[in-house]
Enzyme design. Structure first.
Site, PDB file in Angstrom:
ATOM      1  N   ASP A 139       0.799  -1.077   0.085  1.00 15.61           N
ATOM      2  CA  ASP A 139       0.037  -0.106  -0.193  1.00 15.61           C
ATOM      3  C   ASP A 139       0.783   1.172   0.051  1.00 15.61           C
ATOM      4  OD1 ASP A 139      -2.506  -1.270   0.001  1.00 15.61           O
ATOM      5  OD2 ASP A 139      -2.202  -1.892   2.066  1.00 15.61           O
TER       6      ASP A 139
ATOM      7  N   ASP B  50      -7.007  -3.790  -5.756  1.00 18.82           N
ATOM      8  CA  ASP B  50      -6.648  -2.638  -5.318  1.00 18.82           C
ATOM      9  C   ASP B  50      -5.183  -2.151  -5.459  1.00 18.82           C
ATOM     10  OD1 ASP B  50      -8.403  -4.554  -3.511  1.00 18.82           O
ATOM     11  OD2 ASP B  50      -8.532  -3.077  -1.969  1.00 18.82           O
TER      12      ASP B  50
END
Length: 400
Positions: free
Chosen positions: A116, A176
């Site tokens: 991330d 994602d």
């Protein structure tokens, strides 16, 4: 170029959105967003006084503000919101606040235990560099990109998403992860080092090959064998079922492949973004207001929770997509979504501890963060507002 959106949707949007776009009160919206964010800053500072390891707001838990440490995947969104308020207003107070909030997560540039990095470091330091050309922000971005690149597996051709739940999968890659590629593309653009670009392209190509179904919806998780590079299984972690279309995942796909086109000019990415946008906009289970249920195949529709975060991500992506495509369906759809979010999903002034949007769904499958405000919904809502003002030629994330 461009897929065909159904005549029914186009006719509805052309009537509703045309008037909505004319009436969307940008000054009033940003003024309220600024007031809410000021309230959030006060509440965040109060909470940090009790625990300085917590740096950024994420959601409300039974009405109580929940803050997270810098390692949390959402820690970069609130600094990003502050940068967007600075971008819109030009006021030094927002720049100062943005710098302070961004600095709190700088140590994450070395955190190789997560994919991330883009969410955290690009939304914060990326916006910092874009708006200020600060050389230190550039250094942080480059280190963050180097850290993210260590998670790339050449055999599988993708960046590993999660290190947890090794009993469930070998080498999981989630849709994602497409948004974290923005950090890698940006690193090549600002440094000239093409290694980051090559990793991003490899990941995008492999994802495009393996994540999508014939109807152009996408799986949430694809598990790879790192010895052969072959797919082991396709599954979900946040959707209703392995074969269902988790709404935010579909929005990540539209956003991610549109962004990939921005940096590469490869029309294959643009086509994929259009196809998945078409799936979302033309689906029989999309509510009339354009804000999707948390999963397109959730069993109790219409008695299922909405996901304002998926709507905000999609709207932001559609505004950029419109900048590359001649048909107006995308900006029309985005305008409809933004009109709905603004009219029916915003928190009342002084409410929700300072969050801007209500009614997002983090993970219904885990019964976590259901029908609550979420920081990333606010981030993409503000981004969509800024992008909506430059639809004809997309410029809102170009580098100086």
């Amino acid at each position: 170029m461009g897929i065909k959106i159904s005549v029914v949707i186009l006719s509805c949007l052309s009537v509703v959105v045309a008037s909505a776009q004319q009436k969307l009160p940008y000054k009033k919206i940003f003024r309220q967003a600024a007031a809410q964010t000021s309230l959030m800053l006060e509440n965040t500072e109060r909470a940090r006084a009790a625990d300085s390891t917590l740096v950024s707001p994420r959601t409300l838990d039974k009405g109580k503000l929940k803050l997270v440490a810098s390692r949390d995947w959402t820690s970069g969104f609130f600094p990003g919101e502050l940068w967007y308020l600075y971008e819109y207003t030009g006021k030094k107070q927002w720049k100062s606040r943005a710098i302070s909030a961004t600095t709190l997560i700088e140590k994450e540039k070395y955190n190789a235990g997560t994919h991330d990095m883009g969410f955290k470091m690009y939304c914060s330091f990326g916006n910092s560099y874009r708006l200020t050309n600060d050389p230190h922000a550039k250094e942080v971005l480059m280190q963050s990109a180097r850290t993210l690149a260590t998670r790339f597996n050449k055999t599988a051709g993708v960046i590993r998403s999660w290190d947890h739940n090794r009993d469930k999968w070998d080498y999981p890659v989630i849709i994602d992860n497409m948004l974290n590629l923005e950090l890698l593309f940006a690193a090549t653009k600002i440094s000239g080092d093409s290694s980051f670009y090559k990793i991003a392209v490899a990941h995008a190509n492999t994802t495009m090959k393996n994540h999508f179904r014939p109807d152009n919806s996408c799986y949430h998780v694809v598990d790879y064998d790192t010895v052969t590079g072959k797919v082991i299984k396709k599954t979900t972690h946040q959707g209703y079922s392995n074969e269902s279309a988790w709404s935010r995942g579909q929005a990540w796909a539209v956003y991610g492949f549109t962004m990939c086109y921005r940096f590469t000019g490869d029309t294959a990415y643009l086509v994929q973004a259009e196809k998945t946008a078409g799936f979302m906009l033309d689906h029989v289970n999309l509510p009339a207001d354009g804000v999707p249920y948390w999963d397109y195949n959730a069993p109790l529709i219409p008695n299922e929770e909405r996901d304002a975060s998926a709507a905000a991500v999609l709207a932001s992506a559609l505004y950029e997509l419109q900048g590359y495509i001649s048909i107006k369906a995308y900006s029309m759809a985005a305008g409809k979504i933004m009109e709905s979010l603004t009219t029916h999903y915003r928190a009342a002034a002084g409410d929700a501890k300072g969050f801007i949007l209500l009614h997002s769904t983090g993970s219904k499958a885990a019964n976590s963060e259901v029908d609550v405000p979420l920081v990333y919904a606010d981030y993409y809502y503000l981004e969509a507002l800024l992008r909506s003002k430059s639809v004809k030629k997309y410029t809102s994330t170009s580098w100086k």
